[in-house]
Design a protein around this motif. Sequence first.
Motif, PDB file in Angstrom:
ATOM      1  N   ILE A  72       0.887  -0.641  -0.117  1.00  0.00           N
ATOM      2  CA  ILE A  72      -0.027   0.002   0.203  1.00  0.00           C
ATOM      3  C   ILE A  72       0.770   1.159   0.309  1.00  0.00           C
ATOM      4  CG2 ILE A  72      -1.378   1.003   1.116  1.00  0.00           C
ATOM      5  CD1 ILE A  72      -3.071  -1.538   3.115  1.00  0.00           C
ATOM      6  N   PHE A  73       1.054   2.491  -0.573  1.00  0.00           N
ATOM      7  CA  PHE A  73       1.219   3.799  -0.989  1.00  0.00           C
ATOM      8  C   PHE A  73       0.986   4.221   0.257  1.00  0.00           C
ATOM      9  CE2 PHE A  73       1.764   8.019  -2.117  1.00  0.00           C
ATOM     10  CZ  PHE A  73       3.291   7.568  -1.959  1.00  0.00           C
ATOM     11  N   ASN A  74       1.289   4.323   1.629  1.00  0.00           N
ATOM     12  CA  ASN A  74       0.758   4.875   2.734  1.00  0.00           C
ATOM     13  C   ASN A  74       1.066   6.541   3.135  1.00  0.00           C
ATOM     14  OD1 ASN A  74      -0.913   3.303   4.134  1.00  0.00           O
ATOM     15  ND2 ASN A  74       1.024   1.885   4.239  1.00  0.00           N
ATOM     16  N   GLU A  75       1.775   6.570   2.067  1.00  0.00           N
ATOM     17  CA  GLU A  75       1.859   8.324   1.516  1.00  0.00           C
ATOM     18  C   GLU A  75       1.068   9.063   1.353  1.00  0.00           C
ATOM     19  OE1 GLU A  75       5.140   9.286   3.372  1.00  0.00           O
ATOM     20  OE2 GLU A  75       5.274   7.465   3.098  1.00  0.00           O
ATOM     21  N   GLU A  76       0.201   8.615   0.973  1.00  0.00           N
ATOM     22  CA  GLU A  76      -1.238   9.196   0.996  1.00  0.00           C
ATOM     23  C   GLU A  76      -1.597   9.036   2.492  1.00  0.00           C
ATOM     24  OE1 GLU A  76      -3.510   8.602  -2.622  1.00  0.00           O
ATOM     25  OE2 GLU A  76      -1.685   8.371  -4.208  1.00  0.00           O
ATOM     26  N   LYS A  77      -2.362   9.949   3.165  1.00  0.00           N
ATOM     27  CA  LYS A  77      -4.067   9.707   3.760  1.00  0.00           C
ATOM     28  C   LYS A  77      -5.137   9.459   3.010  1.00  0.00           C
ATOM     29  CE  LYS A  77      -0.334  11.947   6.582  1.00  0.00           C
ATOM     30  NZ  LYS A  77       0.424  10.526   7.302  1.00  0.00           N
ATOM     31  N   TRP A  78      -4.969   7.612   2.567  1.00  0.00           N
ATOM     32  CA  TRP A  78      -6.396   7.170   2.175  1.00  0.00           C
ATOM     33  C   TRP A  78      -7.547   7.180   2.429  1.00  0.00           C
ATOM     34  CZ3 TRP A  78      -7.064   2.291   2.819  1.00  0.00           C
ATOM     35  CH2 TRP A  78      -6.480   1.799   3.948  1.00  0.00           C
ATOM     36  N   GLN A  79      -6.617   6.629   3.936  1.00  0.00           N
ATOM     37  CA  GLN A  79      -7.644   5.924   5.137  1.00  0.00           C
ATOM     38  C   GLN A  79      -8.747   7.013   5.769  1.00  0.00           C
ATOM     39  OE1 GLN A  79      -4.384   4.098   6.576  1.00  0.00           O
ATOM     40  NE2 GLN A  79      -5.437   2.744   7.684  1.00  0.00           N
ATOM     41  N   SER A  80      -8.348   8.465   5.944  1.00  0.00           N
ATOM     42  CA  SER A  80      -8.711   9.322   6.426  1.00  0.00           C
ATOM     43  C   SER A  80     -10.117   9.787   5.563  1.00  0.00           C
ATOM     44  CB  SER A  80      -7.604  10.505   6.654  1.00  0.00           C
ATOM     45  OG  SER A  80      -8.740  11.837   7.267  1.00  0.00           O
ATOM     46  N   LEU A  81      -9.655   9.727   4.366  1.00  0.00           N
ATOM     47  CA  LEU A  81     -10.193  10.274   3.282  1.00  0.00           C
ATOM     48  C   LEU A  81     -11.135   8.886   3.468  1.00  0.00           C
ATOM     49  CD1 LEU A  81     -11.071  11.590   0.696  1.00  0.00           C
ATOM     50  CD2 LEU A  81      -9.726  10.845  -0.488  1.00  0.00           C
ATOM     51  N   HIS A  82     -11.371   7.640   3.169  1.00  0.00           N
ATOM     52  CA  HIS A  82     -11.961   6.789   2.801  1.00  0.00           C
ATOM     53  C   HIS A  82     -13.344   6.895   3.893  1.00  0.00           C
ATOM     54  CE1 HIS A  82      -9.615   3.694  -0.215  1.00  0.00           C
ATOM     55  NE2 HIS A  82      -9.994   5.600  -0.669  1.00  0.00           N
ATOM     56  N   TRP A  83     -12.628   7.287   4.832  1.00  0.00           N
ATOM     57  CA  TRP A  83     -13.335   7.257   6.484  1.00  0.00           C
ATOM     58  C   TRP A  83     -14.056   8.437   6.044  1.00  0.00           C
ATOM     59  CZ3 TRP A  83     -15.735   3.485   9.614  1.00  0.00           C
ATOM     60  CH2 TRP A  83     -16.057   4.290  10.979  1.00  0.00           C
ATOM     61  N   LYS A  84     -13.722   9.733   5.931  1.00  0.00           N
ATOM     62  CA  LYS A  84     -14.503  10.504   6.044  1.00  0.00           C
ATOM     63  C   LYS A  84     -15.332  10.683   5.071  1.00  0.00           C
ATOM     64  CE  LYS A  84     -11.251  14.187   7.710  1.00  0.00           C
ATOM     65  NZ  LYS A  84      -9.855  15.004   7.300  1.00  0.00           N
ATOM     66  N   SER A  85     -15.753   9.853   3.738  1.00  0.00           N
ATOM     67  CA  SER A  85     -16.016   9.713   2.667  1.00  0.00           C
ATOM     68  C   SER A  85     -17.701   8.861   3.656  1.00  0.00           C
ATOM     69  CB  SER A  85     -15.854   8.552   1.591  1.00  0.00           C
ATOM     70  OG  SER A  85     -14.678   9.359   0.678  1.00  0.00           O
ATOM     71  N   LEU A  86     -17.298   7.663   3.987  1.00  0.00           N
ATOM     72  CA  LEU A  86     -18.256   6.571   4.744  1.00  0.00           C
ATOM     73  C   LEU A  86     -19.165   7.529   5.943  1.00  0.00           C
ATOM     74  CD1 LEU A  86     -16.256   3.060   5.317  1.00  0.00           C
ATOM     75  CD2 LEU A  86     -18.051   3.972   3.748  1.00  0.00           C
ATOM     76  N   LEU A  87     -18.616   8.545   6.566  1.00  0.00           N
ATOM     77  CA  LEU A  87     -19.292   8.675   6.998  1.00  0.00           C
ATOM     78  C   LEU A  87     -20.813  10.107   6.972  1.00  0.00           C
ATOM     79  CD1 LEU A  87     -16.604  10.699   9.951  1.00  0.00           C
ATOM     80  CD2 LEU A  87     -18.820   8.998  10.501  1.00  0.00           C
ATOM     81  N   SER A  88     -19.810  10.577   5.250  1.00  0.00           N
ATOM     82  CA  SER A  88     -20.692  11.071   4.760  1.00  0.00           C
ATOM     83  C   SER A  88     -21.839  10.468   4.082  1.00  0.00           C
ATOM     84  CB  SER A  88     -19.897  12.170   3.460  1.00  0.00           C
ATOM     85  OG  SER A  88     -21.042  13.037   3.113  1.00  0.00           O
ATOM     86  N   ALA A  89     -21.225   9.189   3.579  1.00  0.00           N
ATOM     87  CA  ALA A  89     -21.918   8.834   2.767  1.00  0.00           C
ATOM     88  C   ALA A  89     -23.499   8.095   4.395  1.00  0.00           C
ATOM     89  CB  ALA A  89     -21.741   7.497   2.764  1.00  0.00           C
ATOM     90  N   TYR A  90     -22.851   7.553   5.114  1.00  0.00           N
ATOM     91  CA  TYR A  90     -23.425   6.670   5.939  1.00  0.00           C
ATOM     92  C   TYR A  90     -24.114   7.146   7.466  1.00  0.00           C
ATOM     93  CZ  TYR A  90     -23.163   3.083   2.006  1.00  0.00           C
ATOM     94  OH  TYR A  90     -23.091   2.728   0.788  1.00  0.00           O
ATOM     95  N   ARG A  91     -24.003   8.113   7.915  1.00  0.00           N
ATOM     96  CA  ARG A  91     -23.740   8.128   9.114  1.00  0.00           C
ATOM     97  C   ARG A  91     -25.401   8.400   9.501  1.00  0.00           C
ATOM     98  NH1 ARG A  91     -21.019  13.206   9.950  1.00  0.00           N
ATOM     99  NH2 ARG A  91     -20.294  13.900   8.280  1.00  0.00           N
ATOM    100  N   THR A  92     -26.253   9.027   8.659  1.00  0.00           N
ATOM    101  CA  THR A  92     -27.502   8.711   9.053  1.00  0.00           C
ATOM    102  C   THR A  92     -28.707   7.536   8.606  1.00  0.00           C
ATOM    103  OG1 THR A  92     -27.993   9.624   6.459  1.00  0.00           O
ATOM    104  CG2 THR A  92     -27.553  11.493   8.584  1.00  0.00           C
ATOM    105  N   SER A  93     -27.057   6.385   8.181  1.00  0.00           N
ATOM    106  CA  SER A  93     -28.203   5.230   8.031  1.00  0.00           C
ATOM    107  C   SER A  93     -28.917   4.563   9.243  1.00  0.00           C
ATOM    108  CB  SER A  93     -27.131   4.408   6.997  1.00  0.00           C
ATOM    109  OG  SER A  93     -26.032   4.187   8.162  1.00  0.00           O
TER     110      SER A  93
END
Length: 207
Positions: A72-93
């Motif tokens: 994995i290219f961990n120099e990119e902050k992909w985990q933070s971005l993915h978690w924010k995307s999931l929060l935005s998409a599903y926090r009201t689920s």
Amino acid sequence: MKTLIHPTYFPSIAHFVAIANTDELVFETDDNFLKQTYRNRAYVYGANGKLTLNIPVIHSQKNRQKYRDVKIFNEEKWQSLHWKSLLSAYRTSPFFEYYEDELQPLFEMKTDFILDFNLKCFETITECLQLDVHTSKTEIYQETPTDTNDFRFLVHAKKEQPQNFESYTQVFNNKHGFIPNLSILDLLFNEGPNALNYLESQTIITP
């Protein structure tokens, strides 16, 4: 009979239909890594429709690289971005908060190899689903395995076999309608404890 699949990033619902309907699951770990597959991507339902979550990987200069060797290219902050995307998409689920504490650590841990991370995601999801399945890994690559349901074709994100899965209520249904065969996360956050019943009642259409 055994079921053979590729370990993927928060697998598609089709993957988990195959998983939920087998007694023994075999992970393909001796194949070559290919681009544009579910090995390092997942699709979720965002406010603007189908959203891609892509894990950046380090590609070898060689023509072929084993899946298990891809980092994995961990120099990119992909985990933070993915978690924010999931929060935005599903926090009201209906069930996001129910599983949030189990899933969030995956987006904070550092893992070097994509295969290892995908297997950890798989373990976490099976715990959330309360799905008990016996797993093993391939030791050699076989083009045509015997005595096995070969569902490795499900790994292809760009040339998917259409599946006729039942619809369920999604967060943005009223905006974009039902989007089938997203990541298992979509089903889990929307259906909660009923997700496993849903998976066990569906059937995979093979090519």
